[in-house]
Design an enzyme around this catalytic site. Structure first.
Site, PDB file in Angstrom:
ATOM      1  N   LYS A 178       1.177  -2.318  -8.251  1.00 36.21           N
ATOM      2  CA  LYS A 178       0.226  -3.147  -7.501  1.00 36.21           C
ATOM      3  C   LYS A 178       0.690  -3.348  -6.059  1.00 36.21           C
ATOM      4  O   LYS A 178      -0.100  -3.195  -5.121  1.00 36.21           O
ATOM      5  CB  LYS A 178       0.069  -4.495  -8.224  1.00 36.21           C
ATOM      6  CG  LYS A 178      -0.919  -5.449  -7.590  1.00 36.21           C
ATOM      7  CD  LYS A 178      -1.416  -6.475  -8.570  1.00 36.21           C
ATOM      8  CE  LYS A 178      -0.452  -7.603  -8.836  1.00 36.21           C
ATOM      9  NZ  LYS A 178      -0.199  -8.480  -7.673  1.00 36.21           N
ATOM     10  N   SER A 179       1.963  -3.664  -5.867  1.00 38.48           N
ATOM     11  CA  SER A 179       2.465  -3.906  -4.507  1.00 38.48           C
ATOM     12  C   SER A 179       2.328  -2.658  -3.650  1.00 38.48           C
ATOM     13  O   SER A 179       1.907  -2.727  -2.484  1.00 38.48           O
ATOM     14  CB  SER A 179       3.946  -4.304  -4.554  1.00 38.48           C
ATOM     15  OG  SER A 179       4.083  -5.551  -5.169  1.00 38.48           O
ATOM     16  N   ARG A 230      -0.188  -1.835  -0.224  1.00 39.95           N
ATOM     17  CA  ARG A 230       0.402  -1.377   1.043  1.00 39.95           C
ATOM     18  C   ARG A 230      -0.151  -0.020   1.448  1.00 39.95           C
ATOM     19  O   ARG A 230      -0.371   0.240   2.636  1.00 39.95           O
ATOM     20  CB  ARG A 230       1.926  -1.367   0.915  1.00 39.95           C
ATOM     21  CG  ARG A 230       2.504  -2.792   0.935  1.00 39.95           C
ATOM     22  CD  ARG A 230       3.872  -2.838   0.302  1.00 39.95           C
ATOM     23  NE  ARG A 230       4.517  -4.147   0.423  1.00 39.95           N
ATOM     24  CZ  ARG A 230       4.266  -5.205  -0.360  1.00 39.95           C
ATOM     25  NH1 ARG A 230       3.347  -5.136  -1.319  1.00 39.95           N
ATOM     26  NH2 ARG A 230       4.912  -6.349  -0.184  1.00 39.95           N
ATOM     27  N   GLY A 256      -2.845 -12.745  -3.728  1.00 39.20           N
ATOM     28  CA  GLY A 256      -1.961 -13.317  -2.716  1.00 39.20           C
ATOM     29  C   GLY A 256      -1.454 -12.257  -1.753  1.00 39.20           C
ATOM     30  O   GLY A 256      -1.314 -12.505  -0.550  1.00 39.20           O
ATOM     31  N   ARG A 310      -3.381 -21.796  -3.366  1.00 41.39           N
ATOM     32  CA  ARG A 310      -2.005 -21.328  -3.153  1.00 41.39           C
ATOM     33  C   ARG A 310      -1.581 -21.509  -1.693  1.00 41.39           C
ATOM     34  O   ARG A 310      -2.396 -21.371  -0.784  1.00 41.39           O
ATOM     35  CB  ARG A 310      -1.891 -19.863  -3.595  1.00 41.39           C
ATOM     36  CG  ARG A 310      -2.117 -19.720  -5.088  1.00 41.39           C
ATOM     37  CD  ARG A 310      -2.036 -18.281  -5.544  1.00 41.39           C
ATOM     38  NE  ARG A 310      -0.709 -17.715  -5.359  1.00 41.39           N
ATOM     39  CZ  ARG A 310      -0.439 -16.430  -5.557  1.00 41.39           C
ATOM     40  NH1 ARG A 310      -1.390 -15.595  -5.935  1.00 41.39           N
ATOM     41  NH2 ARG A 310       0.781 -15.981  -5.385  1.00 41.39           N
ATOM     42  N   ASP A 339       7.980 -11.562 -11.025  1.00 36.70           N
ATOM     43  CA  ASP A 339       6.714 -11.458 -11.763  1.00 36.70           C
ATOM     44  C   ASP A 339       6.930 -11.250 -13.265  1.00 36.70           C
ATOM     45  O   ASP A 339       5.973 -11.273 -14.039  1.00 36.70           O
ATOM     46  CB  ASP A 339       5.872 -10.303 -11.203  1.00 36.70           C
ATOM     47  CG  ASP A 339       5.345 -10.620  -9.805  1.00 36.70           C
ATOM     48  OD1 ASP A 339       5.290 -11.819  -9.450  1.00 36.70           O
ATOM     49  OD2 ASP A 339       5.001  -9.685  -9.079  1.00 36.70           O
ATOM     50  N   LYS A 399       2.339 -19.296  -8.122  1.00 37.47           N
ATOM     51  CA  LYS A 399       1.772 -17.961  -8.355  1.00 37.47           C
ATOM     52  C   LYS A 399       0.297 -18.126  -8.765  1.00 37.47           C
ATOM     53  O   LYS A 399      -0.299 -19.162  -8.516  1.00 37.47           O
ATOM     54  CB  LYS A 399       2.584 -17.226  -9.418  1.00 37.47           C
ATOM     55  CG  LYS A 399       4.015 -16.911  -8.971  1.00 37.47           C
ATOM     56  CD  LYS A 399       4.021 -15.867  -7.882  1.00 37.47           C
ATOM     57  CE  LYS A 399       5.426 -15.576  -7.389  1.00 37.47           C
ATOM     58  NZ  LYS A 399       5.440 -14.770  -6.181  1.00 37.47           N
ATOM     59  N   ARG A 404       3.229 -20.880 -13.403  1.00 41.43           N
ATOM     60  CA  ARG A 404       3.672 -20.074 -14.546  1.00 41.43           C
ATOM     61  C   ARG A 404       4.759 -20.750 -15.377  1.00 41.43           C
ATOM     62  O   ARG A 404       4.917 -20.422 -16.553  1.00 41.43           O
ATOM     63  CB  ARG A 404       4.130 -18.685 -14.065  1.00 41.43           C
ATOM     64  CG  ARG A 404       2.949 -17.837 -13.628  1.00 41.43           C
ATOM     65  CD  ARG A 404       3.351 -16.455 -13.156  1.00 41.43           C
ATOM     66  NE  ARG A 404       2.159 -15.637 -12.938  1.00 41.43           N
ATOM     67  CZ  ARG A 404       2.139 -14.516 -12.214  1.00 41.43           C
ATOM     68  NH1 ARG A 404       3.252 -14.071 -11.653  1.00 41.43           N
ATOM     69  NH2 ARG A 404       1.020 -13.838 -12.078  1.00 41.43           N
ATOM     70  N   ARG A 454      -0.821 -12.158 -15.725  1.00 39.02           N
ATOM     71  CA  ARG A 454       0.472 -11.975 -16.398  1.00 39.02           C
ATOM     72  C   ARG A 454       0.654 -12.957 -17.562  1.00 39.02           C
ATOM     73  O   ARG A 454       1.363 -12.669 -18.519  1.00 39.02           O
ATOM     74  CB  ARG A 454       1.617 -12.087 -15.392  1.00 39.02           C
ATOM     75  CG  ARG A 454       1.525 -11.023 -14.316  1.00 39.02           C
ATOM     76  CD  ARG A 454       2.826 -10.713 -13.629  1.00 39.02           C
ATOM     77  NE  ARG A 454       2.580 -10.025 -12.374  1.00 39.02           N
ATOM     78  CZ  ARG A 454       2.279  -8.735 -12.249  1.00 39.02           C
ATOM     79  NH1 ARG A 454       2.211  -7.967 -13.313  1.00 39.02           N
ATOM     80  NH2 ARG A 454       2.059  -8.203 -11.074  1.00 39.02           N
TER      81      ARG A 454
HETATM   82  C1  S3P Z   1       4.369  -9.270  -3.964  1.00 38.52           C
HETATM   83  C2  S3P Z   1       5.399 -10.150  -3.765  1.00 38.52           C
HETATM   84  C3  S3P Z   1       5.714 -11.233  -4.708  1.00 38.52           C
HETATM   85  C4  S3P Z   1       5.078 -11.007  -6.064  1.00 38.52           C
HETATM   86  C5  S3P Z   1       3.641 -10.580  -5.961  1.00 38.52           C
HETATM   87  C6  S3P Z   1       3.529  -9.298  -5.175  1.00 38.52           C
HETATM   88  C7  S3P Z   1       4.112  -8.241  -2.943  1.00 38.52           C
HETATM   89  O1  S3P Z   1       5.218 -12.436  -4.192  1.00 38.52           O
HETATM   90  O2  S3P Z   1       5.177 -12.164  -6.853  1.00 38.52           O
HETATM   91  O3  S3P Z   1       3.088 -10.376  -7.241  1.00 38.52           O
HETATM   92  O4  S3P Z   1       3.393  -7.271  -3.232  1.00 38.52           O
HETATM   93  O5  S3P Z   1       4.626  -8.383  -1.831  1.00 38.52           O
HETATM   94  P1  S3P Z   1       6.086 -13.345  -3.175  1.00 38.52           P
HETATM   95  O6  S3P Z   1       6.326 -12.553  -1.961  1.00 38.52           O
HETATM   96  O7  S3P Z   1       5.229 -14.540  -2.897  1.00 38.52           O
HETATM   97  O8  S3P Z   1       7.333 -13.692  -3.913  1.00 38.52           O
END
Ligand code: S3P
Length: 451
Positions: free
Chosen positions: A38-39, A43, A111, A140, A335, A362, A366, A408
């Protein structure tokens, strides 16, 4: 007994997942593919959109969160092919060229979308943007990115004294800063780096512990100048560098693999081979935590794919024992704490999770939700201000539990249900589609049992 051990009860408003494992004889077997990270997916879409030329993304996560990112960047002029095939093509519009959208940008539940995008929006002089999200995202904290952006000269307005979405952004020419972040957060770090990309000079972010470094890796791959100082957990970006479209092959998401790593570790007789999992060292805290707990996991066929380390993971059932999770390990498994809480419920001894207060902000709180919902099933979990104390080894009983619309949580409770006596109903389980649309079909595929 139910006719199938996994059933989905759909109402117009929500989907409830019912899991009733057979009294004996269930094991998890097979080889499985997991969805894209996902991250990295977020990007790849974002950098592709602000790069020059074409970016080809293979293995993109076709979940709701990346769809929100794609929609936002389409609304600002990037051409992104439909997210219905694992190969997605992004025609970038170039650095500083995001167009003023005709309507409010909607980051949905994500987020990462809103926080990373804010760095770009705030640094587009003369353009105005509004951005919002769903009920969860609107509750959030956004001040963690708004404050450093304001230090760079950004103009952002929001509810609750500029801390909550919806947000209004009047783009500005930003000045570089050295930001010492109070939290280890890749979203904060990446937001500032993206704003830094659009500022003249060098912008540095220093964090208290290393968070995931996908932005740094991918920005370098797209041609940005990045300097990393591992001794101080600092990263510096030089502004103004044009990005060039790239081919990105997205590895499977270790955060999604985590559900199967724990499932196979707690269901006797199980063995799973999970193909193509990203094992970036800033994400492998889950493997270290499960190793401490005595899990049987081996890495096979380790390789590097477009700048990210990847392996196939083999996991076999084993008896787990309690451990303590704290400190710099926490950002590397942030996560995975909900599913690690499930592992701890089935481990002998008392597991302590601390330094994890970030979990309270989150997609849901959680810590509170996992403690409440697993305790409904008979677990012995005490909430700590910054973690959980979990006394394992007490058998679970099926119960009605709620995902709180957190993907999650929905999936972690489903894994706990595999090892509980009787039926568990997970309410609002449709939330899983945020990061893992095929979760239930994969679960059905790997279950081995005779009714
Ligand atoms: C993420 C960073 C994390 C993670 C989120 C994805 C990202 O959050 O919990 O699911 O893709 O940069 P935080 O940067 O708030 O810790």
């Amino acid at each position: 007994m139910a006719t199938a051990i996994v059933t989905l009860n759909k109402t117009p408003k929500q989907e409830n997942l019912i899991i009733e494992p057979p009294v004996t004889g269930l094991s998890l077997q097979g080889t499985l593919q997991i969805p894209g990270d996902k991250s990295i997916s977020h990007r790849a879409l974002m950098l592709g959109a602000i790069a020059q030329g074409e970016t080809i993304i293979e293995g993109l996560l076709l979940g709701e969160d990346p769809r929100s990112t794609a929609e936002c960047f389409r609304a600002m002029g990037a051409e992104i092919s439909p997210l219905n095939s694992q190969k997605v093509i992004v025609k970038g519009i170039g650095l500083g060229k995001l167009q003023e959208p005709l309507d409010i940008l909607n980051a949905g539940n994500s987020g990462t979308t809103i926080r990373l995008m804010l760095g770009l929006l705030a640094s587009h002089p003369g353009r105005f943007f509004c951005v919002t999200g769903d009920d969860s995202l609107r509750s959030r904290p956004m001040s963690r990115v708004i404050k450093p952006l304001e230090q760079m000269g950004a103009k952002i307005w929001g509810r609750n004294q500029n801390s909550l979405a919806p947000l209004a952004i009047q783009g500005q020419s930003l000045k570089p800063i050295h930001y010492h972040s109070p939290i280890a957060s890749a979203q904060v770090k990446s937001c500032i780096l993206l704003a830094g990309l659009m500022s003249e000079g060098e912008t540095t972010v220093t964090e208290p512990a290393l968070s995931r470094d996908h932005s740094e890796r991918m920005l370098q791959g797209f041609g940005a100048t990045i300097i990393i100082d591992p001794t101080t957990n600092s990263v510096t970006i030089s502004g103004g560098h044009v990005l060039t479209g790239q081919k990105v092959i997205v590895p499977g998401d270790i955060s999604s693999a985590a559900f199967w790593l724990v499932a196979a570790s707690i269901v006797p007789g199980s063995e799973l081979l999970i193909d193509n999992v990203g094992i970036n060292p800033t994400r492998t805290g889950i493997l270290e935590a499960l190793a401490m707990m005595g899990a049987d996991i081996t890495l096979e066929n380790e390789r590097i794919v477009t700048g990210e380390p990847v392996a196939d993971l083999r996991v076999k059932y084993s008896k787990l024992k309690a451990c303590t999770l704290e400190g710099a390990l926490i950002p590397r498994l942030i996560d995975e704490i909900p599913i690690l809480a499930v592992a701890a419920v089935f481990a002998q001894g008392t597991t302590i999770i601390k330094d994890a207060a970030e979990l309270r902000v989150k997609e849901s709180d959680r810590l509170a939700v996992m403690a409440t919902e697993l305790n409904r099933m008979g677990a012995k979990i005490t909430e700590l201000p910054d973690g959980l104390e979990i006394t394992g080894g007490t058998p679970l009983n099926g119960a009605t539990v709620d995902s709180y619309t957190d993907h999650r949580i929905a999936m972690s409770l489903a894994i706990a249900a595999l090892n509980a006596k009787g039926a568990t109903q997970i309410e609002r389980a449709e939330a899983a589609a945020v990061s893992y649309p095929q979760f239930i079909t994969t679960l059905q595929k790997i279950m081995n049992y005779e009714l």
